[in-house]
Design an enzyme around this catalytic site. Structure first.
Site: not given
Length: 424
Positions: A397, A401
């Site tokens: 992450h 995204d």
């Protein structure tokens, strides 16, 4: 007589230390020149060390599972004549690492695991052992009943006898019926055992711990209709069986390679120390493979340049080489994206751990058949049996995204559900 100290050489990978995963000798053994000494594991491969001299082993450094530095003494060998000035040791104390002078237990297998003494106390007499215990003198039974009980693995001392105190066939039948009704113990108790985590297993543990510790994972799962793909796959196998067998995996890899150019952040590696993300133009696909020694990840180089049959052959070659230990060290590094599949074991969904320093890992899951509403060709819907598969992806992450990961999987879904797009 003199002593020759064999020091762990630099294997040419820029490493500082290596792990001893197997000894082929023990103190007191007479070894020939070029004879095997030990197997040591680096970050990339397991290498067999060979003796440059003939002689008798007098000292060895460490035990299986120990790590020793490059240049440290591995083995001290007593030889005829003068020792090599560059390697000779005038006394055992000259070795830069502690050297074990007592005779260790010999290690016979490439990846040995020492068998410890049982930790738990012996099971109490009331627990049934796999083999029947010898009946006591108080148990009365005919030879035929005794023989039948022995064949069935039943301890006659546990069978309730008849009114006259003798165990008959009917009493044995009642005992069997009672235990078959769910009253038997759930299983057999085993002794506890402690297994030393060494070699490949330790390497896997360290890599997985580093991945989960340093990477904020998130996972996304999508359901994909693979009915048409499975039909096309069966037709191709029937028409071109001489080329080998196509599994689902070459189609999934082809879909990955077709979708990646629009989502370059998926096919990347993140150097978190330098703060640099490298997006790769070529897809060097890691293939998570279960082997007797643990999980290995051989690499399909330039997967984007291969067709379905070439991918199938390379998958088979790399998996076989990884399992039998013949895979080259260069085929175990440099991946930019990894696929992991449990094959027939499947699973409804997985949340795979990222192969650091990559930023994504993809996992196809088991195909199941389920009823679905599908277009009937007249503007309505009909109920039909379809083959469905969940596709999982885990991403870093810090770099990827959630929207990008979901969009990438949706692009793969479009290709997989219309397999003709994969064949053009």
């Amino acid at each position: 007589m003199s002593r020759y100290t064999f020091r762990l050489p630099d294997i040419g990978e820029g490493i500082a230390e290596a792990e001893i995963v197997a000894w082929h000798i023990k103190i007191g053994d007479v070894i020939a020149e070029d004879g095997p000494l030990a197997d040591v594991m680096t970050d990339k491969a397991t290498v067999e060390m060979e003796s440059p001299v003939a002689g008798r082993v007098v000292e060895i450094a460490g035990e299986v599972g120990d790590r020793i530095a490059i240049g440290s003494a591995l083995v001290v060998i007593e030889i005829e004549g003068d020792g090599d000035g560059a390697q000779a040791a005038s006394a055992p104390a000259a070795a830069p690492v502690p050297v074990k002078a007592e005779t260790p237990k010999p290690v016979a297998t490439p990846e040995p695991v020492a068998t410890p003494e049982p930790v738990a106390a012996p099971p109490p007499p009331s627990v049934a052992a796999p083999a029947p215990a010898a009946p006591t003198a108080r148990v009365l039974a005919s030879p035929a009943v005794r023989a039948r009980a022995q064949d069935l693995g039943i301890d006659l001392a546990k069978v309730q006898p008849g009114p006259e105190g003798r165990v008959r066939h009917g009493d044995l039948d009642q005992y069997i019926a009672y235990n078959a009704g769910g009253f038997a113990p759930a299983g057999v108790k085993r002794a506890d055992e402690a297994i030393k985590v060494i070699g490949m297993r330790r390497r896997i543990a360290e890599n997985m711990a580093a991945s989960k510790r340093n990477i904020p994972h998130f996972s996304y799962v999508e359901e994909i209709d693979v009915t048409e793909l499975e039909r096309v796959r069966a037709e191709l196998n029937a028409a071109h069986g001489n080329r080998g067998k196509l599994t689902l995996l070459p189609f999934v890899i082809t879909a990955i390679c077709r979708a990646v150019p629009d989502f370059p952040m998926i096919n990347a590696r993140y150097d978190d120390e330098a703060g640099v993300v490298t997006r790769y133009g070529a897809v060097h696909l890691g293939l998570a493979t279960q082997t007797p020694g643990g999980l290995m990840v051989p690499v399909i180089r330039d997967a984007q340049d291969r067709n379905l049959w070439q991918l199938a052959r390379e998958i088979g070659r790399l998996a076989e080489a990884a399992r039998d230990g013949s895979i080259a060290a260069g085929e175990m590094s440099g991946s930019t994206l990894t696929v992991t599949s449990l094959g027939p074991l499947g699973g409804i969904a997985t949340t795979p751990v990222i192969n650091r320093p990559e930023v994504a890992i993809i996992g196809p899951n088991r195909i199941i058949e389920r009823p679905m509403f599908v277009p009937d060709g007249h503007g309505g819907e009909r109920l039909a049996k379809r083959k469905l598969m969940n596709l999982s992806i885990s991403c870093d992450h810090r770099v990827v995204d959630g929207w990008d990961a979901a969009s990438f999987v949706q692009a793969m879904r479009k290709l997989i559900e219309a397999p003709s797009l994969l064949l053009v």
